[in-house]
Motif scaffolding. Structure first.
Motif, short mmCIF file in Angstrom:
data_model
loop_
_atom_site.label_atom_id
_atom_site.label_comp_id
_atom_site.label_asym_id
_atom_site.label_seq_id
_atom_site.Cartn_x
_atom_site.Cartn_y
_atom_site.Cartn_z
N UNK A 40 0.59 -1.07 -0.06
CA UNK A 40 0.07 -0.13 0.05
C UNK A 40 1.12 1.40 0.35
N UNK A 41 1.90 1.49 0.74
CA UNK A 41 2.70 2.56 0.98
C UNK A 41 3.68 2.91 -0.20
N UNK A 42 3.28 1.56 -1.27
CA UNK A 42 4.99 1.79 -1.89
C UNK A 42 4.44 1.95 -3.04
N UNK A 43 3.01 1.46 -3.42
CA UNK A 43 1.73 1.81 -4.20
C UNK A 43 1.92 3.31 -4.34
N UNK A 44 1.18 4.07 -3.28
CA UNK A 44 0.84 5.82 -2.74
C UNK A 44 1.71 6.23 -3.07
N UNK A 45 3.02 5.76 -2.84
CA UNK A 45 4.09 7.12 -3.51
C UNK A 45 4.62 6.76 -4.47
N UNK A 46 4.14 5.93 -5.57
CA UNK A 46 4.54 6.17 -6.83
C UNK A 46 3.86 6.86 -7.03
N UNK A 286 6.23 -5.95 -4.98
CA UNK A 286 7.95 -6.06 -5.65
C UNK A 286 7.74 -4.47 -6.65
N UNK A 287 6.30 -4.23 -7.58
CA UNK A 287 6.81 -3.61 -9.04
C UNK A 287 7.20 -2.08 -7.93
N UNK A 288 6.72 -1.56 -7.15
CA UNK A 288 6.97 -0.48 -6.52
C UNK A 288 8.73 -0.15 -6.95
N UNK A 302 10.67 10.37 -6.18
CA UNK A 302 10.64 9.76 -5.06
C UNK A 302 11.28 10.51 -3.49
N UNK A 303 12.54 11.08 -3.75
CA UNK A 303 13.06 11.97 -3.18
C UNK A 303 12.31 12.97 -2.81
N UNK A 304 12.26 13.91 -4.27
CA UNK A 304 11.58 15.43 -3.58
C UNK A 304 10.37 15.12 -2.75
N UNK A 305 9.44 13.96 -3.05
CA UNK A 305 8.10 13.81 -2.74
C UNK A 305 8.14 13.69 -0.78
N UNK A 306 9.51 12.70 -1.06
CA UNK A 306 9.85 12.13 0.51
C UNK A 306 10.66 13.49 1.45
N UNK A 307 11.38 14.33 0.91
CA UNK A 307 11.64 15.57 1.64
C UNK A 307 10.86 16.81 2.21
#
Length: 318
Positions: A40-46, A286-288, A302-307
């Motif tokens: 859930x977290x990985x695909x949501x971050x994508x 595994x997809x993300x 992803x780096x910009x989003x997390x920052x």
């Protein structure tokens, strides 16, 4: 409206799960809860990374964000019920609940299949006909491909679910699986499943096998085109853009075709369950990682989003 029981009076099914050993229950619950949260977290971050980064606003990432959405729905169809069964110790699922689970499972699996084929076509156009890419893969075409995948898969799910309501289930209501899957349900039926099997082998072929063949054709053309590139660097760059997608295709189709389109005598219920874990839980998880680890643009987004998000920081101390 779906009735709460079928014609033979079965009100519920028993999901036997992955193991009947008490000492395995805590481990299985912890493992699948962790995988579900990661998925859930990985695909949501994508999805959020693609939406927030303007450099990712192109057809390839548009398809990828939809694939991530489908993967979240895919795992949410099966895993939460399995986790609830572990907590409560009650392995029963109502007849109507079973049909609902079958419907959403087939819907998500079919959408996943067609989306993967659309992504392969996108890569084919980008590599084999780059000069006409912007004219072929227009926003309108991309939206139509997405809508077609969702609507066709929904129609297929309705067909299979409707046909299930016509079957009789006598005294046997134990499903050797962790969710209501079409294949074990058909084996439980005590009435003729000829029409159901026919639909699996016709509508199922259109939804799974035909997209898979389309993917193979696309990548054959891509492979031939890439071999003509004189530069080694150019060849590697072209192949690297397809590597992630090919990995996901192999995991998804390799297991789902083995379960539904190979003779049942060639595999056991345990093998079917193991394969189902692969394409319903492991692959979406595994997809993300597959799509982000080898992709500089995705990693940057992803780096910009997390920052930007409170509670996350990838900055090094000054």
């Amino acid at each position: 409206m779906m009735e709460g029981r079928n014609q033979s009076g079965v009100y519920e099914f028993i999901l036997l799960g992955l193991s009947d050993q008490p000492e395995h229950q805590t481990l299985l619950f912890s493992l699948f809860l962790l995988m579900y949260l990661i998925t859930g977290l990985g695909n949501l971050l994508i999805i959020l990374a693609i939406k927030s980064s303007s450099c990712l606003h192109n057809p390839m990432y548009f398809f990828l964000s939809n694939l991530s959405l489908v993967d979240i729905c895919f795992t949410s169809t099966t895993v939460p019920k399995m986790l609830a069964n572990h907590i409560s110790g009650n392995k029963a699922i109502p007849y109507s609940g079973c049909l609902i689970q079958v419907f959403f499972f087939i819907w998500c699996a079919g959408t996943d299949s067609i989306l993967l084929a659309a992504m392969a076509y996108d890569r084919y156009v980008a590599i084999c006909d780059p000069l006409h890419y912007s004219m072929i893969m227009t926003p309108k075409v991309c939206v139509l491909l997405i809508l077609a995948s969702w609507l066709w898969a929904c129609a297929v799910a309705l067909i299979h679910t409707s046909l299930l309501t016509r079957l009789l289930f006598c005294d046997h209501n134990e499903i050797p699986h962790f969710f209501c899957d079409l294949s074990p349900l058909l084996k439980l039926a005590c009435s003729d499943t000829y029409i159901n099997d026919l639909m699996v082998n016709t509508v199922g072929v259109l939804t799974i096998i035909i997209p898979f063949i389309g993917i193979l054709i696309s990548y054959t053309q891509i492979f031939v085109t890439v071999l003509k590139i004189p530069s080694i660097v150019g060849k590697w760059k072209a192949f690297s853009t397809c590597a992630s997608h090919l990995t996901v295709v192999s995991l998804f189709y390799g297991t789902i075709i083995g379960v539904y389109f190979c003779p049942t005598s060639t595999h056991t219920a345990q093998q079917d369950t193991a394969a189902a874990v692969m394409y319903t839980v492991v692959t979406p998880m595994l997809n993300p990682f597959i799509y982000s680890l080898r992709n500089k643009d995705m990693k940057g987004a992803l780096r910009k989003l997390l920052i930007r998000k409170p509670g996350f920081s990838l900055r090094h101390p000054v």
